[in-house]
Design a protein around this motif. Structure first.
Motif, PDB file in Angstrom:
ATOM      1  N   THR A 113      26.366  11.186  48.555  1.00 50.80           N
ATOM      2  CA  THR A 113      25.612  10.528  49.641  1.00 50.80           C
ATOM      3  C   THR A 113      24.034  10.953  49.063  1.00 50.80           C
ATOM      4  N   ALA A 114      23.479  12.443  48.548  1.00 50.50           N
ATOM      5  CA  ALA A 114      22.086  12.473  47.574  1.00 50.50           C
ATOM      6  C   ALA A 114      23.357  13.120  47.034  1.00 50.50           C
ATOM      7  N   ALA A 115      21.771  14.023  45.703  1.00 47.87           N
ATOM      8  CA  ALA A 115      21.630  14.204  44.138  1.00 47.87           C
ATOM      9  C   ALA A 115      20.497  14.841  43.968  1.00 47.87           C
ATOM     10  N   VAL A 116      20.522  15.897  43.088  1.00 49.81           N
ATOM     11  CA  VAL A 116      19.923  16.378  42.618  1.00 49.81           C
ATOM     12  C   VAL A 116      19.730  16.698  40.978  1.00 49.81           C
ATOM     13  N   VAL A 117      19.190  17.164  39.849  1.00 50.16           N
ATOM     14  CA  VAL A 117      19.567  17.296  39.007  1.00 50.16           C
ATOM     15  C   VAL A 117      18.411  17.981  38.788  1.00 50.16           C
ATOM     16  N   TYR A 118      18.116  19.465  38.639  1.00 56.90           N
ATOM     17  CA  TYR A 118      16.660  20.326  38.445  1.00 56.90           C
ATOM     18  C   TYR A 118      16.671  20.823  36.923  1.00 56.90           C
ATOM     19  N   LEU A 119      15.954  20.813  36.205  1.00 57.62           N
ATOM     20  CA  LEU A 119      15.709  20.845  34.308  1.00 57.62           C
ATOM     21  C   LEU A 119      14.583  21.874  35.358  1.00 57.62           C
ATOM     22  N   PRO A 120      14.516  23.212  35.473  1.00 65.57           N
ATOM     23  CA  PRO A 120      12.740  24.252  36.065  1.00 65.57           C
ATOM     24  C   PRO A 120      12.070  24.128  34.810  1.00 65.57           C
ATOM     25  N   MET A 121      13.009  24.635  33.442  1.00 65.49           N
ATOM     26  CA  MET A 121      12.759  24.860  32.332  1.00 65.49           C
ATOM     27  C   MET A 121      11.776  23.445  31.753  1.00 65.49           C
ATOM     28  N   ARG A 122      12.133  22.702  31.811  1.00 66.36           N
ATOM     29  CA  ARG A 122      11.471  21.190  31.286  1.00 66.36           C
ATOM     30  C   ARG A 122      11.441  20.229  32.330  1.00 66.36           C
ATOM     31  N   ASP A 123      10.582  21.118  33.781  1.00 59.82           N
ATOM     32  CA  ASP A 123       9.835  19.884  34.803  1.00 59.82           C
ATOM     33  C   ASP A 123      10.303  19.232  34.711  1.00 59.82           C
ATOM     34  N   LYS A 124      12.419  18.635  35.085  1.00 64.09           N
ATOM     35  CA  LYS A 124      12.251  17.681  35.004  1.00 64.09           C
ATOM     36  C   LYS A 124      13.053  17.590  35.909  1.00 64.09           C
ATOM     37  N   LEU A 125      13.079  16.940  37.245  1.00 64.53           N
ATOM     38  CA  LEU A 125      14.147  16.577  38.264  1.00 64.53           C
ATOM     39  C   LEU A 125      14.327  15.016  38.840  1.00 64.53           C
ATOM     40  N   TYR A 126      16.173  15.187  38.716  1.00 65.67           N
ATOM     41  CA  TYR A 126      15.566  13.981  38.820  1.00 65.67           C
ATOM     42  C   TYR A 126      16.804  13.668  40.626  1.00 65.67           C
ATOM     43  N   ALA A 127      16.810  12.821  40.981  1.00 64.01           N
ATOM     44  CA  ALA A 127      17.242  12.628  42.663  1.00 64.01           C
ATOM     45  C   ALA A 127      17.482  11.210  42.419  1.00 64.01           C
TER      46      ALA A 127
END
Length: 262
Positions: A113-127
């Motif tokens: 129902t809720a989701a996040v994939v975060y790549l801190p070294m690439r500054d990419k936050l999928y939500a």
């Protein structure tokens, strides 16, 4: 789904990125998990501790499933469950690459129902939140509209192209790969690649977050036999993953389906 579950996941993912960044990838202490389950580092464990404190502290009634926590049956009795991979792509982290991710999700009645994939070294936050679309750094994303399998850009590891998986012949696709499974799923949701697949059994923490992000970006996501994915299983695995827009997914499913016996 509580309206602010996604906000909670986003805040926790960003905090996890700050913790992970304190460890120099190749210099982080590491060891191998029993049973050939791959490496783990002190960064994985530190992020896991942070996420458990943040997420369960905010939602004490939720269950917990994490790659770096001992699993128990207690989560099966909970209405909602956190499904977490503290660092997806640990080998990439160890090598000093930036293609590792924090993958966080909430499951309810078998669905994410809720989701996040975060790549801190690439500054990419999928939500993504169920029924609310998917975003990358707060901007809407959508899967590609390619319908033809031949020439499609597909993210998959080399073993997935073994002829035994393709009774009608291995398709002529543009092959690519990324170490983090959560990132592979998210790249297809972003439309940078047309499809992704992994034909071996997959741990839920690797795919739960990316599955919802893909679904909300317009993809069809299934197991290797084109069946819907279900999460928070007693054994937390699903039978592989195939993901693409509905037309391309249908082409992949047909190409992978066993030939009917005469």
């Amino acid at each position: 789904m509580p309206a602010n579950d996604l906000d909670l996941l986003i805040d926790a993912a960003r905090a996890a990125g700050e913790v992970a960044a304190r460890f120099a990838g190749p210099e982080a202490k590491r060891w191998d998990k029993p049973g050939g389950l791959g490496p783990v580092t002190e960064a994985d464990m530190a992020v896991n501790t942070l996420l458990a404190a943040r997420l369960l502290g905010a939602r004490p009634g939720y269950g917990w499933l994490s790659e770096e926590s001992e699993d128990t049956s207690a989560r099966l009795d909970r209405e909602r469950v956190f499904i977490v991979d503290p660092i997806d792509g640990t080998r990439s982290f160890i090598e000093g690459s930036g293609t590792w991710a924090h993958a966080l999700a909430v499951a309810e009645a078998g669905k994410i129902t809720a989701a996040v994939v975060y790549l801190p070294m690439r500054d990419k936050l999928y939500a993504a939140a169920l029924g609310q679309g998917a975003t990358l750094n707060a901007r809407p994303i959508r899967v590609s509209d390619r319908a033809d399998l031949d020439g499609a850009a597909v993210l998959a590891a080399k073993p997935n192209y073994a002829p035994r998986h393709w009774p009608r012949g291995v398709p002529e696709v543009k092959r690519a790969y990324r170490p983090s499974l959560a990132y592979r799923l998210s790249l297809v949701a972003e439309g940078r690649y047309d499809a992704m697949l992994t034909l071996r059994d997959s741990w839920e923490w690797d795919i739960a977050a990316g599955a919802l992000i893909l679904d909300e970006a317009g993809a069809r996501v299934s197991d290797r036999n084109a069946r819907p994915l279900r999460f928070n299983n007693p054994v937390p695995q699903v039978g592989g993953v195939v993901a693409a827009n509905p037309l391309l997914h249908a082409a992949l499913a047909e190409a992978l389906a066993p030939e009917a016996s005469a």
